[in-house]
Design a protein around this motif. Structure first.
Motif, PDB file in Angstrom:
ATOM      1  N   UNK A  82       0.983   3.831   5.863  1.00  0.00           N
ATOM      2  CA  UNK A  82       0.752   5.018   5.031  1.00  0.00           C
ATOM      3  C   UNK A  82       2.056   5.486   4.392  1.00  0.00           C
ATOM      4  N   UNK A  83       3.133   5.525   5.194  1.00  0.00           N
ATOM      5  CA  UNK A  83       4.439   5.935   4.672  1.00  0.00           C
ATOM      6  C   UNK A  83       4.925   4.941   3.626  1.00  0.00           C
ATOM      7  N   UNK A  84       4.774   3.684   3.907  1.00  0.00           N
ATOM      8  CA  UNK A  84       5.227   2.630   2.982  1.00  0.00           C
ATOM      9  C   UNK A  84       4.493   2.723   1.643  1.00  0.00           C
ATOM     10  N   UNK A  85       3.177   2.857   1.698  1.00  0.00           N
ATOM     11  CA  UNK A  85       2.386   2.917   0.462  1.00  0.00           C
ATOM     12  C   UNK A  85       2.649   4.211  -0.312  1.00  0.00           C
ATOM     13  N   UNK A  86       2.816   5.309   0.413  1.00  0.00           N
ATOM     14  CA  UNK A  86       3.047   6.594  -0.251  1.00  0.00           C
ATOM     15  C   UNK A  86       4.367   6.591  -1.025  1.00  0.00           C
ATOM     16  N   UNK A  87       5.434   6.120  -0.389  1.00  0.00           N
ATOM     17  CA  UNK A  87       6.747   6.183  -1.018  1.00  0.00           C
ATOM     18  C   UNK A  87       6.996   5.063  -2.023  1.00  0.00           C
ATOM     19  N   UNK A  88       6.162   4.040  -2.015  1.00  0.00           N
ATOM     20  CA  UNK A  88       6.318   2.976  -3.005  1.00  0.00           C
ATOM     21  C   UNK A  88       5.300   3.089  -4.133  1.00  0.00           C
ATOM     22  N   UNK A  90       3.379   4.418  -7.532  1.00  0.00           N
ATOM     23  CA  UNK A  90       3.893   4.691  -8.887  1.00  0.00           C
ATOM     24  C   UNK A  90       4.185   6.171  -9.078  1.00  0.00           C
ATOM     25  N   UNK A  91       3.461   7.025  -8.340  1.00  0.00           N
ATOM     26  CA  UNK A  91       3.647   8.467  -8.484  1.00  0.00           C
ATOM     27  C   UNK A  91       4.928   8.953  -7.787  1.00  0.00           C
ATOM     28  N   UNK A  92       5.311   8.256  -6.735  1.00  0.00           N
ATOM     29  CA  UNK A  92       6.454   8.712  -5.947  1.00  0.00           C
ATOM     30  C   UNK A  92       7.759   8.026  -6.343  1.00  0.00           C
ATOM     31  N   UNK A  93       7.733   6.711  -6.411  1.00  0.00           N
ATOM     32  CA  UNK A  93       8.892   5.917  -6.837  1.00  0.00           C
ATOM     33  C   UNK A  93      10.130   6.155  -5.963  1.00  0.00           C
ATOM     34  N   UNK A  94       9.912   6.125  -4.661  1.00  0.00           N
ATOM     35  CA  UNK A  94      11.044   6.248  -3.732  1.00  0.00           C
ATOM     36  C   UNK A  94      11.066   5.035  -2.803  1.00  0.00           C
TER      37      UNK A  94
END
Length: 225
Positions: A82-88, A90-94
């Protein structure tokens, strides 16, 4: 019956109960407690500077503040993904932030396995399965080769011979690049150099010109001359 079974295997029942209690205690360690133990270890081995320690803490603060009070054994594959997908996304870009966090988490899991608190490293397992992908030493792939450095220095020297109304800041930047290349210092480190640290005429230590940076002025906390 359980005790008889244990004794038949040559195990003392009371000692087995004691070990089970220890095992439960070990497995209830939270992420914050595990991080404290990990940092205590790297400090004892002098393998991390204060800057690295604070940088690691900031990464955990930015990526998973809500997990710090959770038991490490309960931080499973789904939470990591979940953390990996959230921060990678397109909306987050971190991406780089979560990649560094994953590196730290993997090192932390290996440390806890060494202490026999955990038996599994989910980050390593997910990487081997190619479910999460990142370059662990990404920044180290872009160092200049000696031959490339030599070419770069030659070009800088050629540009430094320009005397007409050249852009002052352009020449200043070239001088800085030249200094970084021949010393291996970081840009921030060069800003800490004082005239007291520069020995143009040399000293008894070295007849040639040289500069000195104190330990506290360097990232890796080692003196430079």
């Amino acid at each position: 019956l359980d005790w008889i079974s244990l004794m038949q295997e040559g195990i003392h029942p009371l000692e087995h109960q004691t070990e089970e209690k220890k095992e439960v205690t070990r497995r209830t360690i939270t992420l914050a407690e595990a991080l404290d133990k990990f940092e205590q270890n790297v400090k004892a081995n002098e393998s991390n500077t204060d800057i690295t320690l604070s940088g690691r803490r900031n990464i955990f603060k930015n990526v998973c503040p809500e997990l710090m009070d959770r038991e490490v054994i309960k931080i499973d594959d789904d939470i990591i993904l979940d953390k990996y997908y959230y921060f990678t996304s397109a909306q987050n870009k971190k991406r780089r932030t979560v990649e560094i966090w994953l590196q730290y988490m993997s090192a932390l899991y290996n440390f806890l396995i060494g202490l026999k608190i955990l038996t599994d490293n989910p980050v390593s397992r997910l990487r081997k399965a190619k479910i999460i992908q990142f370059k662990q030493y990404k920044d180290k792939d872009n160092f200049l080769l000696p031959s490339e450095t030599k070419t770069f220095i030659r070009h800088i020297r050629a540009l430094l011979t320009i005397t007409p109304e050249s852009d002052y800041y352009f020449l200043q930047n070239l001088n800085l690049l030249y200094l970084l290349l021949i010393t291996g210092l970081r840009a921030k480190e060069t800003k800490t150099i004082l005239w007291d640290n520069i020995h143009l005429e040399g000293t008894e230590l070295n007849p040639e010109p040289y500069i000195v940076l104190e330990r506290q002025d360097r990232k890796q906390k080692e003196p430079f001359a």
